[in-house]
Motif scaffolding. Structure first.
Motif, mmCIF file in Angstrom:
data_model
loop_
_atom_site.group_PDB
_atom_site.id
_atom_site.type_symbol
_atom_site.label_atom_id
_atom_site.label_comp_id
_atom_site.label_asym_id
_atom_site.label_seq_id
_atom_site.Cartn_x
_atom_site.Cartn_y
_atom_site.Cartn_z
ATOM 1 N N GLY A 52 94.725 31.810 69.389
ATOM 2 C CA GLY A 52 94.380 31.398 70.442
ATOM 3 C C GLY A 52 92.562 30.653 70.635
ATOM 4 O O GLY A 52 91.784 31.326 69.203
ATOM 5 N N THR A 53 92.559 29.654 71.292
ATOM 6 C CA THR A 53 91.419 28.632 71.452
ATOM 7 C C THR A 53 90.501 29.291 72.366
ATOM 8 O O THR A 53 90.460 29.427 73.231
ATOM 9 N N ASP A 78 95.486 25.090 65.578
ATOM 10 C CA ASP A 78 96.815 24.420 66.407
ATOM 11 C C ASP A 78 96.518 23.144 66.890
ATOM 12 O O ASP A 78 96.531 23.202 68.828
ATOM 13 N N GLU A 129 90.592 27.490 65.750
ATOM 14 C CA GLU A 129 91.562 28.972 66.104
ATOM 15 C C GLU A 129 91.367 30.045 64.798
ATOM 16 O O GLU A 129 91.575 29.281 63.933
ATOM 17 N N LYS A 173 103.503 21.850 69.620
ATOM 18 C CA LYS A 173 102.332 22.296 68.623
ATOM 19 C C LYS A 173 102.183 22.548 67.285
ATOM 20 O O LYS A 173 101.993 23.694 66.430
ATOM 21 N N ILE A 189 98.939 32.088 69.989
ATOM 22 C CA ILE A 189 98.489 33.341 71.277
ATOM 23 C C ILE A 189 97.414 32.186 72.772
ATOM 24 O O ILE A 189 96.973 31.293 72.086
HETATM 25 ZN ZN ZN Z 1 96.202 27.774 70.486
#
Ligand code: ZN
Length: 278
Positions: A242-243, A155, A126, A173, A78
């Motif tokens: 997500g980060t 990620d 993440e 990625k 995400i």
């Molecule tokens: Zn990410």
């Protein structure tokens, strides 16, 4: 419960000792860690019956730790899922999860080297969730019950490739080793509050990201609901959630990982992974 992948074999982790699951269960579970997710409820029930002084416990061999979910059928990742990170990226706050994949062959272990390609390879701490019970059109209120556990992920992103040809998040990625995970999988009941965990990462000891998962725009139950409304989530599937803010590309001047650096990544209640850039 803590599940580790020790040199390819599923193991229970209790304090600083491990127990080979296939051996201790007489072959009922494992040895492949991926098989454990197919029988997740049974495994958790069995693990709760194993006495702490059971025969077969050995001292934890940290060097043997590998990715606790090494071959998922699907990997969801995400983007822009923390407000401050969306802002630093100059992007609008998404109204639905901005989803891409990391191809499974890019995943790695908690101490694997990360080969640096080019001059724009970036860090992204993440929280990673692994699916333990298939999820098909699941309500948000039931989201957590489909998650086997949580682990720490990076990620790692080649920004040049990510934004080449317009946008190709998935490929940018997915270079070799760009998804280290570990050091083990922790069931949600083992962490203080699975919806509010401190997470961060450092480069050569300098903290570059430091936030809490309570700042997620779409939390894990919401992600399970949103994603499973589109397609089924399968046991062993991996979700990179997500980060937070603090990535290298958003800095002035931009920063990137370089060979020789050590990237350390942690989440409260789960653990720390340590990857050397080469
Ligand atoms: Zn990410």
């Amino acid at each position: 419960m803590k599940l580790a992948n020790l040199a390819g074999r599923a193991a229970l982790v209790v304090d600083d000792r491990t127990l080979d699951i296939a051996t201790a269960s007489d072959g009922r579970f494992g040895p492949d860690p991926m098989d454990c997710y197919e029988q997740w409820d049974d495994l958790v029930a069995w693990a709760s019956t194993v006495p702490a002084d059971a025969d077969g416990f050995v001292a934890l061999d940290e060097a043997a730790l590998a990715n606790p979910a090494p071959r998922p059928r699907q990997v969801f990742a995400i983007g822009l899922n923390y407000r401050k990170h969306a802002e630093e990226s100059g992007m609008a706050i998404p109204s639905v999860p901005a989803t891409f994949t990391k191809y499974p062959a890019s995943l790695g272990g908690p101490h694997d080297d990360v080969p640096i390609v080019g001059d724009a390879v970036d860090w992204e701490v993440e929280l990673v969730a692994v699916v333990g019970r298939a999820a098909d059109r699941v309500a948000e209120a039931d989201g957590w019950s489909h998650i086997a556990g949580l682990t720490v992920g990076q990620d790692i992103s080649d920004r040049t490739l990510q934004f080449a040809a317009g946008m190709q998040f998935s490929l940018g990625k997915s270079r070799r080793g760009y998804g280290p995970m570990g050091p083990w999988l922790v069931t949600p009941d083992e962490v203080p509050d699975p919806d509010d965990l401190a997470l961060g990462c450092s480069v050569d000891g300098e903290t570059v990201q430091d936030d809490r998962t309570s700042d997620l725009i779409f939390g894990i139950p919401q992600l399970v609901a949103e994603l499973s409304s589109v397609l089924p989530l399968l046991p062993g599937d991996v979700i990179f959630t997500g980060t937070p803010a603090g990535v290298g590309m958003a800095r002035q001047p931009p920063r990137a990982l370089a060979p020789g650096q050590v990237l350390e990544t942690w989440i409260e209640g789960i653990g720390t992974i340590r990857n050397r850039c080469v």
